[in-house]
Design a protein around this motif. Structure first.
Motif, PDB file in Angstrom:
ATOM      1  N   GLY A  98       4.500   1.492   7.581  1.00 16.62           N
ATOM      2  CA  GLY A  98       4.440   2.913   7.255  1.00 16.62           C
ATOM      3  C   GLY A  98       5.761   3.620   7.513  1.00 16.62           C
ATOM      4  O   GLY A  98       6.198   4.457   6.722  1.00 16.62           O
ATOM      5  N   ILE A  99       6.414   3.261   8.627  1.00 11.11           N
ATOM      6  CA  ILE A  99       7.713   3.867   8.948  1.00 11.11           C
ATOM      7  C   ILE A  99       8.749   3.477   7.896  1.00 11.11           C
ATOM      8  O   ILE A  99       9.525   4.316   7.416  1.00 11.11           O
ATOM      9  N   ILE A 100       8.749   2.184   7.510  1.00  3.20           N
ATOM     10  CA  ILE A 100       9.703   1.713   6.498  1.00  3.20           C
ATOM     11  C   ILE A 100       9.459   2.414   5.163  1.00  3.20           C
ATOM     12  O   ILE A 100      10.380   2.922   4.520  1.00  3.20           O
ATOM     13  N   GLY A 101       8.191   2.442   4.734  1.00  2.00           N
ATOM     14  CA  GLY A 101       7.856   3.069   3.463  1.00  2.00           C
ATOM     15  C   GLY A 101       8.173   4.552   3.444  1.00  2.00           C
ATOM     16  O   GLY A 101       8.656   5.087   2.440  1.00  2.00           O
ATOM     17  N   ALA A 102       7.905   5.234   4.573  1.00  2.00           N
ATOM     18  CA  ALA A 102       8.205   6.664   4.649  1.00  2.00           C
ATOM     19  C   ALA A 102       9.702   6.909   4.512  1.00  2.00           C
ATOM     20  O   ALA A 102      10.136   7.860   3.866  1.00  2.00           O
TER      21      ALA A 102
ATOM     22  N   GLY B 276       0.796  -1.223   0.000  1.00  2.00           N
ATOM     23  CA  GLY B 276       0.000   0.000   0.000  1.00  2.00           C
ATOM     24  C   GLY B 276       0.826   1.269   0.000  1.00  2.00           C
ATOM     25  O   GLY B 276       0.290   2.355  -0.187  1.00  2.00           O
ATOM     26  N   GLY B 277       2.148   1.150   0.213  1.00  2.00           N
ATOM     27  CA  GLY B 277       2.994   2.325   0.289  1.00  2.00           C
ATOM     28  C   GLY B 277       4.086   2.337  -0.753  1.00  2.00           C
ATOM     29  O   GLY B 277       3.873   2.712  -1.910  1.00  2.00           O
ATOM     30  N   SER B 278       5.291   1.868  -0.376  1.00  2.00           N
ATOM     31  CA  SER B 278       6.444   1.991  -1.274  1.00  2.00           C
ATOM     32  C   SER B 278       6.258   1.200  -2.567  1.00  2.00           C
ATOM     33  O   SER B 278       6.650   1.655  -3.641  1.00  2.00           O
ATOM     34  N   LEU B 279       5.662   0.005  -2.506  1.00  2.00           N
ATOM     35  CA  LEU B 279       5.460  -0.776  -3.730  1.00  2.00           C
ATOM     36  C   LEU B 279       4.458  -0.104  -4.661  1.00  2.00           C
ATOM     37  O   LEU B 279       4.549  -0.240  -5.881  1.00  2.00           O
TER      38      LEU B 279
ATOM     39  N   ALA C 216      -1.282  -7.424  16.401  1.00  2.00           N
ATOM     40  CA  ALA C 216       0.060  -7.537  15.828  1.00  2.00           C
ATOM     41  C   ALA C 216       0.066  -7.043  14.387  1.00  2.00           C
ATOM     42  O   ALA C 216       1.036  -6.426  13.937  1.00  2.00           O
ATOM     43  N   SER C 217      -1.021  -7.293  13.653  1.00  2.00           N
ATOM     44  CA  SER C 217      -1.132  -6.770  12.292  1.00  2.00           C
ATOM     45  C   SER C 217      -1.162  -5.244  12.298  1.00  2.00           C
ATOM     46  O   SER C 217      -0.623  -4.601  11.396  1.00  2.00           O
ATOM     47  N   ALA C 218      -1.803  -4.665  13.333  1.00  2.00           N
ATOM     48  CA  ALA C 218      -1.819  -3.200  13.450  1.00  2.00           C
ATOM     49  C   ALA C 218      -0.405  -2.669  13.599  1.00  2.00           C
ATOM     50  O   ALA C 218      -0.020  -1.675  12.967  1.00  2.00           O
ATOM     51  N   TYR C 219       0.382  -3.326  14.438  1.00  2.00           N
ATOM     52  CA  TYR C 219       1.772  -2.902  14.595  1.00  2.00           C
ATOM     53  C   TYR C 219       2.561  -3.142  13.322  1.00  2.00           C
ATOM     54  O   TYR C 219       3.479  -2.377  12.987  1.00  2.00           O
ATOM     55  N   GLY C 220       2.219  -4.219  12.587  1.00  2.00           N
ATOM     56  CA  GLY C 220       2.859  -4.447  11.302  1.00  2.00           C
ATOM     57  C   GLY C 220       2.574  -3.313  10.329  1.00  2.00           C
ATOM     58  O   GLY C 220       3.471  -2.839   9.623  1.00  2.00           O
TER      59      GLY C 220
END
Length: 503
Positions: free
Chosen positions: A448-452, A307-310, A439-443
């Protein structure tokens, strides 16, 4: 039809009859959820005029709260409502949210989203728990059932994720839907399919026997009586109070940080409190479940780049060499497409291996999930070797990466749902299923942090620079996934002891 639990669980063949009814209720609910999910960022950018960064932050906040609230929904189901009432109440809230958006998506956007978040929290964890109840604890066909159920999830995701956004953008039915009503119809479609889901579940209940009924209170003399009605009504009122709170928190993404740094520790403290009240063998199983949950955060943090970087990578760095298909369309629907066909086959594979005493235990399956995930990200890294001078590379290679990543998802996600029902105590099943989705929420939050970070690294650069930056990032994520997979396989004997008889 008043079936007993023993009659339901003593089924012949590969799947219990009731799983098909739950399959279709979940399929239509996932149509609604993924239809809404697919519209969010595009609607915020094109209609609400948000910037890309703001839209993605608020999308991440929404997804994090959706999965986090499943913990609350699972807890209320365990203690007060039971799975059936919780599921139905959640479905009603999702319908209300979709109708609000269908009526006036521009003015009441975050109010509609808030209803959907709370509703999903009541619906999602509890229907998965009911699937687990169809099987005896030692039934080796359970993983196959969850794999089939997972195919239903992805069929709904494929249909809803494509149809809703296509109608909203005017790519479908544009000749009969006025331009100023397209988004109203798109959000309204999500409400219609949710109504279908609930109608299907009403008829399903007649074949569910005692599964999903509200818990009872045990008196001093051992008599079981229904819980006080004020508790049930209190849950309904409290969940409505949550709606404006969620609306504010989703509309201000900074609150997500405060929430995620607070809810995780509090949840663990509550889990440890509940673990102190169970027997030693039950406590060991809950420790094993917690290991699965913690590793799943890392898995989804890497996996949920779609949903983000890809999405950005697909828009700027991929060609159309796969049948002329749109790269973003392939990125959004490719995984669901593969799962629809592969999930039942994986389920049958586990049965075939089980009959021959070759089926790997669940912790090994988790390890394999990470290894496939890592290999898939290495294939994404390899797309750089097929790029032209403008930094445009092959959609075919990208799609192969999605296929490999899907193998990893099938080793972990449906098996994860199954293992939560196996390792949970009778009174904590809804909470543990909610914890799995937390856990999926934290994923989602980690993703989001990785993609940002990737987006910041490529700001103002050329397509070729962006390609190099992203593929370097994917190689690093692939390495992390492989390390996690190997670590899981190494510690599998220890976790297997904690799991005891559970496979």
């Amino acid at each position: 039809m008043n079936l007993t639990l023993e009659q339901i669980q003593d089924f012949k063949g590969k799947y219990p009859r009731q799983i098909w009814s739950l399959f279709f209720s979940e399929m239509w609910e996932r149509f609604c959820f993924y239809g809404m999910r697919g519209m969010l960022v595009f609607f915020m950018i094109s209609e609400l005029k948000f910037g890309d960064q703001q839209a993605n932050l608020q999308y991440g906040a929404t997804q994090a709260f959706v999965y986090a609230f499943t913990f609350v929904g699972g807890l209320f189901a365990d203690k007060i409502l039971g799975f059936r009432k919780s599921l139905f109440w959640g479905g009603l809230l999702m319908i209300v949210g979709s109708l609000i958006l269908a009526f006036e998506p521009h003015q009441f956007f975050f109010l509609g989203i808030a209803f959907t978040v709370v509703g999903t929290g009541f619906f999602k964890p509890n229907i998965s728990t009911m699937v687990g109840k169809l099987y005896k604890s030692d039934d080796t066909r359970r993983d196959a059932g969850f794999s089939l159920f997972y195919a239903g999830i992805n069929l709904g995701a494929l249909l809803g994720g494509y149809l809703c956004i296509a109608i909203g953008k005017g790519e479908m039915l544009s000749s009969i839907i006025p331009e100023d009503k397209r988004w109203n119809v798109a959000f309204g479609l999500a409400a219609i399919v949710m109504v279908i889901s609930l109608i299907n579940f009403v008829f399903t209940q007649r074949r569910m026997g005692p599964i999903g009924l509200a818990p009872q209170k045990i008196l001093a003399d051992g008599t079981k009586v229904a819980l006080e009605k004020w508790k049930e009504y209190g849950v309904y009122v409290l969940s409505l109070i949550f709606v404006p709170l969620i609306m504010v928190m989703v509309s201000v993404p900074q609150y997500t940080d405060y929430f995620m740094w607070t809810v995780g520790p509090l949840t663990l403290i509550y889990l440890f409190y509940e673990m102190s009240k169970v027997t030693s063998p039950e406590r060991k199983k809950l420790w094993a479940a917690l290991i699965f949950i913690l590793f799943s955060i890392l898995f989804w943090g890497i996996y949920e780049q779609s949903g983000g970087s890809l999405s950005i990578f697909a828009a700027k760095n991929l060609n159309k060499d796969l049948l002329g298909l749109d790269p973003n369309g392939v990125n959004n629907s490719g995984g669901a497409f593969f799962i629809i066909f592969l999930a039942p086959l994986f389920g049958l594979l586990w049965i075939w291996l089980s009959k021959r005493k070759l089926e790997p235990n669940t912790i090994i399956k988790f390890g394999l999930g990470f290894i496939f995930l890592g290999l898939g990200y290495y294939v994404l890294f390899a797309t750089r070797f097929f790029a032209d001078l403008q930094g445009i590379t092959s959609l075919n290679i990208f799609t192969i990466a999605l296929l490999v990543i899907t193998f990893g998802e099938l080793c972990l996600s449906p098996i994860g749902l199954s293992i939560m029902t196996k390792l949970s105590t009778e009174k904590l099943q809804g909470m543990m299923m909610g914890l799995w989705f937390l856990a999926s929420a934290y994923g989602q939050y980690v993703a989001g942090i990785i993609g940002a970070g990737m987006a910041t690294a490529k700001e103002g650069s050329s397509n070729m620079d962006a390609l190099i930056a992203y593929t370097d990032g994917y190689k690093q994520l692939g390495l992390y996934a492989l390390i996690a997979g190997v670590l899981l396989i190494i510690i599998s004997p220890f976790v297997k002891k904690l799991m005891q008889e559970v496979r």
